[in-house]
Each structure stands twice: as structure tokens, then as C-alpha cells.
Motif scaffolding. Sequence first.
Motif, PDB file in Angstrom:
ATOM      1  N   LYS A  39       0.816  -1.220   0.000  1.00 30.95           N
ATOM      2  CA  LYS A  39       0.000   0.000   0.000  1.00 30.95           C
ATOM      3  C   LYS A  39       0.847   1.266   0.000  1.00 30.95           C
ATOM      4  O   LYS A  39       0.449   2.295  -0.563  1.00 30.95           O
ATOM      5  CB  LYS A  39      -0.925   0.001   1.219  1.00 30.95           C
ATOM      6  CG  LYS A  39      -2.041  -1.024   1.157  1.00 30.95           C
ATOM      7  CD  LYS A  39      -2.946  -0.897   2.380  1.00 30.95           C
ATOM      8  CE  LYS A  39      -4.095  -1.900   2.321  1.00 30.95           C
ATOM      9  NZ  LYS A  39      -4.987  -1.771   3.504  1.00 30.95           N
ATOM     10  N   TRP A  40       2.016   1.200   0.640  1.00 35.37           N
ATOM     11  CA  TRP A  40       2.830   2.412   0.759  1.00 35.37           C
ATOM     12  C   TRP A  40       3.579   2.750  -0.525  1.00 35.37           C
ATOM     13  O   TRP A  40       4.122   3.855  -0.658  1.00 35.37           O
ATOM     14  CB  TRP A  40       3.828   2.265   1.904  1.00 35.37           C
ATOM     15  CG  TRP A  40       4.769   1.087   1.784  1.00 35.37           C
ATOM     16  CD1 TRP A  40       4.590  -0.140   2.321  1.00 35.37           C
ATOM     17  CD2 TRP A  40       6.008   1.043   1.083  1.00 35.37           C
ATOM     18  NE1 TRP A  40       5.641  -0.975   2.001  1.00 35.37           N
ATOM     19  CE2 TRP A  40       6.534  -0.257   1.244  1.00 35.37           C
ATOM     20  CE3 TRP A  40       6.748   1.974   0.343  1.00 35.37           C
ATOM     21  CZ2 TRP A  40       7.748  -0.659   0.682  1.00 35.37           C
ATOM     22  CZ3 TRP A  40       7.961   1.575  -0.221  1.00 35.37           C
ATOM     23  CH2 TRP A  40       8.442   0.273  -0.043  1.00 35.37           C
ATOM     24  N   LYS A  42       3.321   4.228  -3.337  1.00 30.92           N
ATOM     25  CA  LYS A  42       2.540   5.158  -4.134  1.00 30.92           C
ATOM     26  C   LYS A  42       3.411   6.331  -4.561  1.00 30.92           C
ATOM     27  O   LYS A  42       4.468   6.576  -3.984  1.00 30.92           O
ATOM     28  CB  LYS A  42       1.343   5.672  -3.320  1.00 30.92           C
ATOM     29  CG  LYS A  42       0.369   4.597  -2.869  1.00 30.92           C
ATOM     30  CD  LYS A  42      -0.732   5.201  -2.014  1.00 30.92           C
ATOM     31  CE  LYS A  42      -1.708   4.147  -1.524  1.00 30.92           C
ATOM     32  NZ  LYS A  42      -2.770   4.741  -0.673  1.00 30.92           N
ATOM     33  N   ARG A  69      -3.814  -3.093  -7.280  1.00 30.34           N
ATOM     34  CA  ARG A  69      -2.924  -1.993  -6.861  1.00 30.34           C
ATOM     35  C   ARG A  69      -1.890  -1.672  -7.932  1.00 30.34           C
ATOM     36  O   ARG A  69      -1.500  -0.509  -8.109  1.00 30.34           O
ATOM     37  CB  ARG A  69      -2.241  -2.351  -5.544  1.00 30.34           C
ATOM     38  CG  ARG A  69      -3.170  -2.328  -4.341  1.00 30.34           C
ATOM     39  CD  ARG A  69      -2.430  -2.689  -3.078  1.00 30.34           C
ATOM     40  NE  ARG A  69      -3.349  -2.933  -1.971  1.00 30.34           N
ATOM     41  CZ  ARG A  69      -3.040  -3.617  -0.892  1.00 30.34           C
ATOM     42  NH1 ARG A  69      -1.815  -4.125  -0.752  1.00 30.34           N
ATOM     43  NH2 ARG A  69      -3.925  -3.802   0.058  1.00 30.34           N
ATOM     44  N   ASP A  92     -10.924  -5.290  -2.770  1.00 31.97           N
ATOM     45  CA  ASP A  92      -9.933  -4.662  -1.897  1.00 31.97           C
ATOM     46  C   ASP A  92     -10.128  -3.159  -1.766  1.00 31.97           C
ATOM     47  O   ASP A  92      -9.214  -2.430  -1.395  1.00 31.97           O
ATOM     48  CB  ASP A  92      -8.522  -4.966  -2.400  1.00 31.97           C
ATOM     49  CG  ASP A  92      -8.272  -4.460  -3.822  1.00 31.97           C
ATOM     50  OD1 ASP A  92      -9.199  -3.846  -4.405  1.00 31.97           O
ATOM     51  OD2 ASP A  92      -7.176  -4.691  -4.362  1.00 31.97           O
TER      52      ASP A  92
END
Length: 319
Positions: A39-40, A42, A69, A92
Motif C-alpha cells: 500500500k505504501w 505510491k 494496486r 480490496d
Amino acid sequence: MRAWTVCDPKAGTLTQSLGVARHFDPEPHRVLLDGRLAKWRKGPLSPYWRRTGAPEPEILVSCGSFATRHVAAIAAACRNRPFTVHLQPVDDGLGDRFDLVFAARHDLRAIPSPPANYREMLGAPHQLSRAMLEARRTAARARWAPSGGPVVAVLVGGPTKAYRYDDATLTRLQAAIEGFAKEGRTVLASPSRRTPPALFDWLLGVRSDRILVWDRSGENPYLDFVAAADAFLVTKDSVTMPSEAATTGRPVFVFDLAGIPGEKFDEFEWFHDDLSRTLGLTRPFEGRIYDYAYEPPDESRRIAAVIRNEMARRGDLRP
């Protein structure tokens, strides 16, 4: 139009992505994934930031839970945002990042209020077409069934969370295969990539003069087997195999397996009941092969048409 596919390297997800993407780009760029994107990762921390390569995609077609993602990161890194399509329900929280999400009928039934960007699809899209199979049919039959006569393709998958291959199941399957041969049919049996060694070895042992099992040596003759067939016997553990077989317009019979009660079993049972009772594409195998008529689906082409219409409506369709 420049298309990219984004998915894990499994054959099932890759063939779905390519089957749709090739209606936009004959040779889509493939992004094969080995896991989820953290998730980080980005913005500038994304592995795709300013490194998507040239030319950038105009459409991204993805499949599989790992892909969502990655697609969001690729789209964010592009100078011009590509049209994004996912071929599976998104669970998700990233569903709104996609322009269109295609969910199979057996998946969509479990979503009470599908989001506005969701569309229905039948089974699994793939790369086979009726025209392609008809073009190779004569040569395939000459090579794999030179004695002539009717041909049955037996497509075997493997154990799943929904089904198992117990001794009783194998006895029934062997009787069916040998019965076809006794009726004078040529049997072309193809294990899948999911077929485990023990089941593969068992399948090899069923061979006779009229039964040919691909032994996994040399080039995979799967396309030839499908093209040559006058009818199909497909084990119940697959969504893709009956979807591909039905492209031919020839009879597709689904072989029952020992069920494992649970959510996956219910999902597969609904899928096969829908194919047979609602849509009329397949029949449960009850000991014999017979002819019946149906309109063969061309799901990848239909999905591509839905995408084009949506792109044109939004003004995203470029030459």
C-alpha cells in the motif's frame, strides 16, 4: 490502440487478459506480477513512477487479485490516464479506480447491489475463437485422428477446494473414456496445468489404440484437440475449459466429480447449472454423447465491444 495486460503469470488469468486485450492490440505488452503491491508504494515510491516505458498504454486489461494496486499505480504514473478494465470482482476497496469491472455471472449473483462500473460476463474470457478453431480443424483431425470417425476431446483439470478425484470418480471417468473408444470414437485426452502428477499418471494408463493422452512432451496440442473434436467431456473443476469448448458450438458434456461442501462447491455448482439449465450451452454427462444445438458465445469479443462502447461514450476511444 496500445494495450497492456496486468496479471499474475497463471495461465488462467493471463489468457483472460490477453483474450480481451488482443481485440485492441494484436501484441499487448504484458506486465506479469509475482505478488501484491504494498500500500505504501505510491507516487514517487511506486515501481512504475516515471518508468512505465514508452509508448504508454491507452488501455489496461487486468485479471486476478494481485493486479488491482499495480493497475492503480501504473495508471497514476502515466502522463495520460489509460482506460482501466478488470476481469474479476474487486474486493480490496479499489473497485472505483477502474472504468469497468467485469464479473462472471456466478460471481455477480453474490453481489446484491453491483457498483455502476460493473458489467456481467459469461464464464471466463479466453483467446480461442470459432474462426480460429475451424481454420485448423482439417489439419488437426488429419494429424490426431487419421482413421476418421467421430472425435471426443476429454479435458481434465485437477482437485480443487470444490472437488476431489476419489477412486469412485476415477472408475467412472475411466469407464466413460473407454466407452467412447468402444463406440469407435477417437479420444483425445488433455491434462491441464493443474493436473497433479498422480492424476496425470493415472490418465496415461487409460491409453489404447483409440485413446491418445498428451504426455506433456513436445508442443501442447490442446488447440488441435479442441479444433478436432466433435464433442467434449470436461471435468467439473474448471470454468475456463467449458468456456473454451463452448466456443466451437459442438456438444459439451460436464463430468461430475466428488464434491467438497462449502462456498467454492456452491459457486461451481451454480456456474454449471447456469451453463446447462439457463443458457443451454452444456449438458451434464449421463453416460452418453449426443448432438444438441446452441449459439456459441464469443465472450472476449463481446466484452471488447462493451469496452469500446463505453470508451466512445466517454470520448476515450482514440484511433
